[in-house]
Design a protein around this motif. Sequence first.
Motif, PDB file in Angstrom:
ATOM      1  N   ASN A   6       1.322  -7.757   7.014  1.00 49.59           N
ATOM      2  CA  ASN A   6       0.427  -7.253   5.968  1.00 49.59           C
ATOM      3  C   ASN A   6       0.919  -5.958   5.330  1.00 49.59           C
ATOM      4  O   ASN A   6       0.144  -5.232   4.717  1.00 49.59           O
ATOM      5  N   HIS A   7       2.208  -5.690   5.440  1.00 49.88           N
ATOM      6  CA  HIS A   7       2.778  -4.438   4.942  1.00 49.88           C
ATOM      7  C   HIS A   7       2.476  -4.205   3.460  1.00 49.88           C
ATOM      8  O   HIS A   7       2.063  -3.104   3.075  1.00 49.88           O
ATOM      9  N   LEU A   8       2.665  -5.185   2.621  1.00 51.71           N
ATOM     10  CA  LEU A   8       2.440  -4.999   1.183  1.00 51.71           C
ATOM     11  C   LEU A   8       0.989  -4.670   0.873  1.00 51.71           C
ATOM     12  O   LEU A   8       0.704  -3.789   0.052  1.00 51.71           O
ATOM     13  N   ALA A   9       0.068  -5.333   1.530  1.00 54.47           N
ATOM     14  CA  ALA A   9      -1.353  -5.049   1.303  1.00 54.47           C
ATOM     15  C   ALA A   9      -1.720  -3.654   1.809  1.00 54.47           C
ATOM     16  O   ALA A   9      -2.489  -2.935   1.165  1.00 54.47           O
ATOM     17  N   LEU A  10      -1.157  -3.252   2.934  1.00 50.89           N
ATOM     18  CA  LEU A  10      -1.443  -1.930   3.484  1.00 50.89           C
ATOM     19  C   LEU A  10      -0.848  -0.813   2.629  1.00 50.89           C
ATOM     20  O   LEU A  10      -1.426   0.262   2.499  1.00 50.89           O
ATOM     21  N   ALA A  12      -0.309  -0.926  -0.616  1.00 51.48           N
ATOM     22  CA  ALA A  12      -0.862  -0.909  -1.971  1.00 51.48           C
ATOM     23  C   ALA A  12      -2.054   0.047  -2.053  1.00 51.48           C
ATOM     24  O   ALA A  12      -2.773   0.251  -1.084  1.00 51.48           O
ATOM     25  N   ALA A  13      -2.239   0.621  -3.220  1.00 53.43           N
ATOM     26  CA  ALA A  13      -3.409   1.476  -3.436  1.00 53.43           C
ATOM     27  C   ALA A  13      -4.656   0.607  -3.460  1.00 53.43           C
ATOM     28  O   ALA A  13      -4.623  -0.528  -3.942  1.00 53.43           O
ATOM     29  N   PRO A  14      -5.748   1.124  -2.948  1.00 47.24           N
ATOM     30  CA  PRO A  14      -6.992   0.347  -2.980  1.00 47.24           C
ATOM     31  C   PRO A  14      -7.414   0.045  -4.420  1.00 47.24           C
ATOM     32  O   PRO A  14      -7.239   0.884  -5.306  1.00 47.24           O
ATOM     33  N   ALA A  15      -7.957  -1.125  -4.631  1.00 47.89           N
ATOM     34  CA  ALA A  15      -8.412  -1.516  -5.971  1.00 47.89           C
ATOM     35  C   ALA A  15      -9.500  -0.549  -6.433  1.00 47.89           C
ATOM     36  O   ALA A  15     -10.416  -0.229  -5.681  1.00 47.89           O
ATOM     37  N   GLY A  16      -9.396  -0.101  -7.667  1.00 48.13           N
ATOM     38  CA  GLY A  16     -10.391   0.801  -8.234  1.00 48.13           C
ATOM     39  C   GLY A  16     -10.296   2.226  -7.732  1.00 48.13           C
ATOM     40  O   GLY A  16     -11.146   3.051  -8.030  1.00 48.13           O
ATOM     41  N   LYS A  40       7.614  10.899  -4.237  1.00 46.53           N
ATOM     42  CA  LYS A  40       7.123  12.166  -4.792  1.00 46.53           C
ATOM     43  C   LYS A  40       6.348  11.924  -6.077  1.00 46.53           C
ATOM     44  O   LYS A  40       5.329  12.568  -6.333  1.00 46.53           O
ATOM     45  N   SER A  41       6.810  10.983  -6.872  1.00 51.73           N
ATOM     46  CA  SER A  41       6.113  10.641  -8.107  1.00 51.73           C
ATOM     47  C   SER A  41       4.733  10.057  -7.802  1.00 51.73           C
ATOM     48  O   SER A  41       3.743  10.402  -8.454  1.00 51.73           O
ATOM     49  N   ALA A  42       4.649   9.196  -6.816  1.00 46.87           N
ATOM     50  CA  ALA A  42       3.369   8.600  -6.423  1.00 46.87           C
ATOM     51  C   ALA A  42       2.433   9.660  -5.853  1.00 46.87           C
ATOM     52  O   ALA A  42       1.229   9.646  -6.126  1.00 46.87           O
ATOM     53  N   ILE A  43       2.976  10.594  -5.085  1.00 51.48           N
ATOM     54  CA  ILE A  43       2.151  11.670  -4.543  1.00 51.48           C
ATOM     55  C   ILE A  43       1.525  12.463  -5.677  1.00 51.48           C
ATOM     56  O   ILE A  43       0.324  12.737  -5.669  1.00 51.48           O
ATOM     57  N   LYS A  44       2.327  12.845  -6.660  1.00 52.45           N
ATOM     58  CA  LYS A  44       1.807  13.630  -7.786  1.00 52.45           C
ATOM     59  C   LYS A  44       0.791  12.827  -8.603  1.00 52.45           C
ATOM     60  O   LYS A  44      -0.140  13.392  -9.160  1.00 52.45           O
TER      61      LYS A  44
END
Length: 92
Positions: A6-10, A12-16, A40-44
């Motif tokens: 389930n790595h991809l689902a875990l 992924a950002a939660p919907a909404g 780093k881009s995702a963190i920001k």
Amino acid sequence: TALADNHLALAAAPAGAVSYRGPALFVKGGQSDYMGPKCKSAIKEWFPAAELKIIPDAGHWPHAEKPLLFNALVSRFLFRHYPLPESDSASQ
């Protein structure tokens, strides 16, 4: 295992989900490549007020490799953003 399956689902950002605009601290070891430019881009994006601290001469586990420096960074961050209330005994 369940994590690998389930790595991809875990990951992924939660919907909404919306970004968290409060203080956030990310700490990485200077010798670790775990937090690259994409991360780093995702963190920001998700934590716009985030601070990123790098502990030199530490790898993937800076909290275990450099505990005094790690604890000092986290303590300073917490006291700066969440100061302890004034003690009532100080006014007596």
